[in-house]
Design a protein around this motif. Structure first.
Motif, PDB file in Angstrom:
ATOM      1  N   PRO A  18       8.373   2.034  -4.755  1.00 27.00           N
ATOM      2  CA  PRO A  18       7.816   0.915  -5.529  1.00 27.00           C
ATOM      3  C   PRO A  18       8.709   0.653  -6.745  1.00 27.00           C
ATOM      4  O   PRO A  18       9.555   1.477  -7.091  1.00 27.00           O
ATOM      5  N   HIS A  19       8.514  -0.491  -7.404  1.00 28.45           N
ATOM      6  CA  HIS A  19       9.337  -0.813  -8.580  1.00 28.45           C
ATOM      7  C   HIS A  19       9.173   0.218  -9.692  1.00 28.45           C
ATOM      8  O   HIS A  19      10.107   0.470 -10.441  1.00 28.45           O
ATOM      9  N   LYS A  20       8.000   0.787  -9.793  1.00 31.88           N
ATOM     10  CA  LYS A  20       7.759   1.828 -10.790  1.00 31.88           C
ATOM     11  C   LYS A  20       7.358   3.087 -10.068  1.00 31.88           C
ATOM     12  O   LYS A  20       6.545   3.008  -9.148  1.00 31.88           O
ATOM     13  N   PRO A  21       7.896   4.215 -10.404  1.00 33.21           N
ATOM     14  CA  PRO A  21       8.778   4.501 -11.530  1.00 33.21           C
ATOM     15  C   PRO A  21      10.190   3.952 -11.303  1.00 33.21           C
ATOM     16  O   PRO A  21      10.584   3.683 -10.167  1.00 33.21           O
ATOM     17  N   SER A  22      10.927   3.828 -12.390  1.00 34.46           N
ATOM     18  CA  SER A  22      12.288   3.312 -12.321  1.00 34.46           C
ATOM     19  C   SER A  22      13.225   4.357 -11.714  1.00 34.46           C
ATOM     20  O   SER A  22      12.879   5.536 -11.601  1.00 34.46           O
ATOM     21  N   GLU A  79      18.483  -2.938  -2.157  1.00 31.86           N
ATOM     22  CA  GLU A  79      17.746  -4.161  -1.863  1.00 31.86           C
ATOM     23  C   GLU A  79      16.458  -4.182  -2.677  1.00 31.86           C
ATOM     24  O   GLU A  79      15.840  -3.144  -2.894  1.00 31.86           O
ATOM     25  N   VAL A  80      16.067  -5.373  -3.125  1.00 29.19           N
ATOM     26  CA  VAL A  80      14.835  -5.528  -3.904  1.00 29.19           C
ATOM     27  C   VAL A  80      13.932  -6.524  -3.190  1.00 29.19           C
ATOM     28  O   VAL A  80      14.370  -7.603  -2.787  1.00 29.19           O
ATOM     29  N   ASP A  81      12.670  -6.134  -3.020  1.00 29.54           N
ATOM     30  CA  ASP A  81      11.649  -6.983  -2.419  1.00 29.54           C
ATOM     31  C   ASP A  81      10.617  -7.269  -3.507  1.00 29.54           C
ATOM     32  O   ASP A  81      10.732  -6.791  -4.625  1.00 29.54           O
ATOM     33  N   THR A  82       9.579  -8.000  -3.177  1.00 30.92           N
ATOM     34  CA  THR A  82       8.567  -8.338  -4.179  1.00 30.92           C
ATOM     35  C   THR A  82       7.827  -7.112  -4.690  1.00 30.92           C
ATOM     36  O   THR A  82       7.442  -7.065  -5.853  1.00 30.92           O
ATOM     37  N   GLU A  83       7.632  -6.104  -3.849  1.00 31.21           N
ATOM     38  CA  GLU A  83       6.878  -4.922  -4.257  1.00 31.21           C
ATOM     39  C   GLU A  83       7.664  -3.620  -4.183  1.00 31.21           C
ATOM     40  O   GLU A  83       7.205  -2.604  -4.706  1.00 31.21           O
ATOM     41  N   THR A  84       8.816  -3.628  -3.536  1.00 35.60           N
ATOM     42  CA  THR A  84       9.558  -2.378  -3.316  1.00 35.60           C
ATOM     43  C   THR A  84      11.054  -2.542  -3.570  1.00 35.60           C
ATOM     44  O   THR A  84      11.558  -3.659  -3.686  1.00 35.60           O
ATOM     45  N   GLU A  85      11.715  -1.403  -3.627  1.00 38.72           N
ATOM     46  CA  GLU A  85      13.179  -1.336  -3.732  1.00 38.72           C
ATOM     47  C   GLU A  85      13.680  -0.344  -2.698  1.00 38.72           C
ATOM     48  O   GLU A  85      13.088   0.724  -2.515  1.00 38.72           O
TER      49      GLU A  85
END
Length: 96
Positions: A14-18, A41-47
């Motif tokens: 998920p985007h958090k934690p960094s 890659e970055v998605d709306t809710e995940t990386e």
């Protein structure tokens, strides 16, 4: 010293934690001498991130637990280096 010296992992988080927080948590593990995290890659809710870990006799289960505790999941183990010496990949004609 033998054992796992390098792991390259494909991880979905998920985007958090960094990735900064994740790197700090991984570095606290025994036998880890260095870690590199890169966003692929970055998605709306995940990386999707690539994690490269180096050390001496890395405990994969311990590493996996830290990653999962941060809400991430390992998609694949893309590279493993083990033994008393790191062996770097050599480019051949077929690789070009």
């Amino acid at each position: 010293m033998t054992g796992i010296k390098r792991l390259v992992l494909d991880v979905l988080k998920p985007h958090k934690p960094s990735i900064l927080e994740m790197a700090k948590a991984i570095c606290k593990l025994n036998h880890i001498t260095g870690v590199n995290l890169g966003i692929q890659e970055v998605d709306t809710e995940t990386e999707t991130i690539k994690i490269t870990v180096e050390g001496n006799n890395i405990d994969f289960e311990e590493l996996e637990q830290v990653i999962e505790d941060m809400g991430a999941v390992i998609h694949s183990i893309d590279e493993v280096a083990a033994g008393s010496k790191l062996v770097e990949n050599v480019e051949t004609l077929q690789d070009r």
